[in-house]
Structures are given as C-alpha cells and as structure tokens.
Scaffold this motif. Structure first.
Motif, PDB file in Angstrom:
ATOM      1  N   GLN A 133       0.822  -1.205   0.000  1.00 52.27           N
ATOM      2  CA  GLN A 133       0.000   0.000   0.000  1.00 52.27           C
ATOM      3  C   GLN A 133       0.858   1.257   0.000  1.00 52.27           C
ATOM      4  OE1 GLN A 133      -3.076   0.013   2.977  1.00 52.27           O
ATOM      5  NE2 GLN A 133      -3.879  -1.980   2.346  1.00 52.27           N
ATOM      6  N   GLN A 136       1.904   1.763  -3.591  1.00 53.66           N
ATOM      7  CA  GLN A 136       0.751   2.208  -4.368  1.00 53.66           C
ATOM      8  C   GLN A 136       0.470   3.694  -4.138  1.00 53.66           C
ATOM      9  OE1 GLN A 136      -2.298  -0.449  -2.974  1.00 53.66           O
ATOM     10  NE2 GLN A 136      -1.914  -1.989  -4.554  1.00 53.66           N
ATOM     11  N   LEU A 137       0.468   4.076  -2.878  1.00 54.21           N
ATOM     12  CA  LEU A 137       0.086   5.450  -2.555  1.00 54.21           C
ATOM     13  C   LEU A 137       1.160   6.446  -2.960  1.00 54.21           C
ATOM     14  CD1 LEU A 137      -1.847   7.455  -1.400  1.00 54.21           C
ATOM     15  CD2 LEU A 137      -1.164   6.787   0.903  1.00 54.21           C
ATOM     16  N   LYS A 140       0.878   6.980  -6.668  1.00 56.18           N
ATOM     17  CA  LYS A 140      -0.289   7.816  -6.979  1.00 56.18           C
ATOM     18  C   LYS A 140      -0.017   9.291  -6.675  1.00 56.18           C
ATOM     19  CE  LYS A 140      -4.205   4.599  -6.505  1.00 56.18           C
ATOM     20  NZ  LYS A 140      -4.862   5.003  -7.775  1.00 56.18           N
ATOM     21  N   VAL A 147      -5.634  13.063  -4.772  1.00 57.87           N
ATOM     22  CA  VAL A 147      -5.659  11.623  -4.511  1.00 57.87           C
ATOM     23  C   VAL A 147      -6.455  11.331  -3.240  1.00 57.87           C
ATOM     24  CG1 VAL A 147      -4.254   9.606  -3.931  1.00 57.87           C
ATOM     25  CG2 VAL A 147      -3.443  11.257  -5.651  1.00 57.87           C
ATOM     26  N   THR A 148      -7.408  10.432  -3.366  1.00 57.52           N
ATOM     27  CA  THR A 148      -8.093   9.874  -2.208  1.00 57.52           C
ATOM     28  C   THR A 148      -7.821   8.377  -2.191  1.00 57.52           C
ATOM     29  OG1 THR A 148      -9.831  11.555  -2.145  1.00 57.52           O
ATOM     30  CG2 THR A 148     -10.332   9.438  -1.114  1.00 57.52           C
ATOM     31  N   TYR A 149      -7.302   7.900  -1.076  1.00 60.80           N
ATOM     32  CA  TYR A 149      -6.900   6.494  -0.965  1.00 60.80           C
ATOM     33  C   TYR A 149      -7.325   6.002   0.415  1.00 60.80           C
ATOM     34  CZ  TYR A 149      -3.750   2.390  -1.022  1.00 60.80           C
ATOM     35  OH  TYR A 149      -3.225   1.122  -0.985  1.00 60.80           O
ATOM     36  N   GLY A 151      -6.986   2.593   2.440  1.00 58.41           N
ATOM     37  CA  GLY A 151      -6.504   1.236   2.572  1.00 58.41           C
ATOM     38  C   GLY A 151      -6.524   0.795   4.022  1.00 58.41           C
ATOM     39  N   HIS A 155      -4.484   6.095   4.757  1.00 58.03           N
ATOM     40  CA  HIS A 155      -5.625   6.838   4.236  1.00 58.03           C
ATOM     41  C   HIS A 155      -5.172   8.262   3.922  1.00 58.03           C
ATOM     42  CE1 HIS A 155      -8.401   3.790   6.116  1.00 58.03           C
ATOM     43  NE2 HIS A 155      -7.401   3.734   6.986  1.00 58.03           N
TER      44      HIS A 155
END
Length: 360
Positions: A133, A136-137, A140, A147-149, A151, A155
C-alpha cells in the motif's frame, strides 16, 4: 533498456564497516562527499545509501550529498513505518525537483528494531501488505492530483503534493527499488516495484527468480511498466586473477580471526533479524554447494561473518569480474549496485578498470 552501474555508500556510525579503514570522521559530510564526488569522476551513476535504525537518516544524507554534487544519483533506502507515505512522497518530490531528477528510492521491509522508532508491525504478512500500500500510494501521489486512498494501513483525502514530480524520458517518477526473497516480498515486487534487487546469488538462482517474478507479474496482471532487475554484490577486483584470490583468501582469514575473537558474526550481529531473512538464508546456504560457484562466486565470506552483499564476492581481475557480471546481464539484470572496501579506493579502481569493460 540501458544498464546502470551504482556503488554503495555505507552511511554507518561505527567505523570499519565491512573492512573499510577505521579513521576519524569516517562518516563526516566531507568524507561522504569525497566518495560521492569520486563516483561522479569515475563513471558511476550514483550509490545506494545504507539504512537501518542506529544509522544516520538516509534522506538527510542524500540531500546533503546531492547539494554538493552535480550528477550523483542517491538511491535512498527508506522504510515504511519510519515514514508515512504522503510525507515521504512530498519530501522525495521536493528533492527530485531541487536536483533535476536525481532521486532513486529503495524500499526496505525486512525486520529492524521496530520498537526503537515507534513501529509495531513485525508480522510478515501485515508488514508486506503495508509495504504494498505504501508503494501504491507514493506512486499515486507522484503521478496524480487530488488523490483519495483508503486502505487498511494508509488513508489520504484529496491529497496533492507540491512541487509536482516532473516526468522525464523513460522516467515518469523516481524509480522504486525493492528487495526480498520471501513469497510475500515477491508478490509485492511483482505488483508494485520498478526494480527488484537480488543479493549475490548464483546464475541459476538469479535466473530462477527472474523467471518466477516475470511469470508472477503476468499472472497478477501487473499495471506498471515491466519489472526490471538488479544485483547488489561485492566485487573483489585486483590486477590479476592470482592476486585477487590471494588477497580475498587473506581477507577472509582476517574476518574469521575477528569472528573468533568476538565470538559472533560482526555483520549479522548488527541486525540480528538478518540471519532469519529468506534472502540472507539463500546466500548462506550457497556455501554448502561449494567454496567457489559458477566461475568466481566466493561463498566463504558468509561463513565467517559476511552478511548481505558481503556474504558472497565476485573475485578476480577486472576481466574476470566483468565476464561474470555480463552473464548476469544476459539473464536480464540491468541495475548493478557494486562495492568493495576501502570504499574510496575501490570507487576509483573499479571505475577505471571494471566499468570500461562493462560499458565497452
């Protein structure tokens, strides 16, 4: 895909790292800058900065060295848990902007002294899920806006970093290097890393892992550019084959004597978790296959205290070592992180003797 050659800067509080000279100011800014400048002058792309609790913060060291050099590219080792992803993405983007795109990142997920810096995620499954994660973040945040994530581990809401990462030819953002040989680590690498780094395994071992990771990347329908591969290894180069083996055996004898005196393995004792790591165990197991494997992969250092990249050495003349490294390149290795001690002397020797053969 061009092949890249980097070195290693130990970034170590304790003097005498892996047999380097014990001297005052061994980890001062002036000493580290001399190494970085020597790398520029002798044809190296940059260097991996070693990380671990109890060592100087790698991002601080990378920033200082980047400010004193012009082409040197720091491969900055960092750890999820020590960094939050949005904080790291913003810091790395700022340094990348200030250096004109010279930042590379090595994500480290092996065990460390987690409690010392306030981390608690020691379970392997959770640790690697968090690392995935994190990757990934960070990617991004480097490539997208707002960006809104959400996980399990991280977050962010409506997050845009500044300054923005400037895409460059063949490089949309700083390359994300990653190591690890466990099944959990390989799943992360196949899905999210840009470069998978291997320790100094045999040719057949590296070929097996490249094949497995390539197959795994296809099976999980990897979303990024194809995974690249790198090798982190000690290269013990001397003017002749005979001289190299004579001095390598003498150095191993000295390591064995120090180990007997200390009653423990110096290198592995620096990180007591390293011995249990899958990748480290693969290296240590090579000694049971022979003292010298392939043409010149020396396994004995791992029996007398060598850990990590110092567990196995490629030994020989520049021609011998270049021949071996080209065999790894033929398997698909395109990123080499080499080193030997004393660091400054070997930066110059191998820059003058080894790199021209590899680039010729």
């Amino acid at each position: 895909m061009s092949t890249e050659f980097l070195w290693y800067i130990p970034n170590q509080v304790d003097p005498g790292h892996r047999g380097d000279d014990t001297q005052a100011g061994h980890n001062s800014l002036d000493t580290l800058t001399r190494q970085a400048l020597a790398l520029e002058e002798n044809g190296w792309t940059g260097a991996l900065l070693g990380a671990g609790w109890g060592r100087p913060d790698t991002f601080t060291v990378a920033t200082a060295l980047a400010a004193r050099t012009t082409t040197f590219e720091p491969l900055v080792a960092i750890r999820p848990g020590y960094w939050r992803p949005a904080h790291f993405a913003a810091s790395a983007a700022a340094l990348d902007h200030l250096t004109g795109g010279r930042v590379r990142v090595n994500i480290v997920s092996g065990k460390d002294d987690l409690a010392a810096y306030g981390d608690t995620d020691g379970d392997q499954a959770n640790r690697y899920a968090r690392t995935r994660q994190f990757l990934q973040l960070v990617r991004k945040l480097w490539t997208e806006e707002n960006v809104t994530y959400r996980g399990q581990h991280f977050h962010v809401e409506n997050s845009t970093i500044g300054p923005r990462i400037q895409p460059r030819p063949g490089r949309p953002h700083p390359k994300l290097y990653f190591g690890g040989a466990s099944e959990a680590a390989e799943n992360v690498a196949a899905a999210e890393a840009d470069v998978q780094l291997f320790w100094g395994e045999t040719l057949d071992g590296v070929a097996e892992r490249i094949d497995r990771l390539t197959t795994l990347s296809g099976r999980i329908e990897r979303e990024h550019a194809p995974l690249e591969f790198g090798l982190r290894i000690t290269t013990f180069v001397r003017d002749t084959t005979e001289q190299a083996w004579k001095e390598a055996e003498e150095k191993v004898a000295q390591m064995a004597a120090r180990q007997r005196d200390a009653g423990t393995s110096e290198s592995l004792a620096q990180n007591p978790h390293r011995r249990t790591a899958v990748g480290q165990q693969r290296l240590l197991d090579l000694a049971s296959r022979g003292e010298v494997l392939d043409d010149n992969l020396y396994t004995t250092p791992g029996k007398v205290g060598g850990g990590g990249a110092a567990t196995t050495w490629l030994v020989g003349s520049a021609e011998d070592v270049a021949k071996s490294l080209r065999k790894y390149e033929d398997l698909g290795i395109s990123h080499f992180v080499l080193s030997d001690t004393p660091y400054l002397h070997e930066i110059e020797r191998q820059g003058n003797q080894l790199l021209p053969l590899l680039r010729g």
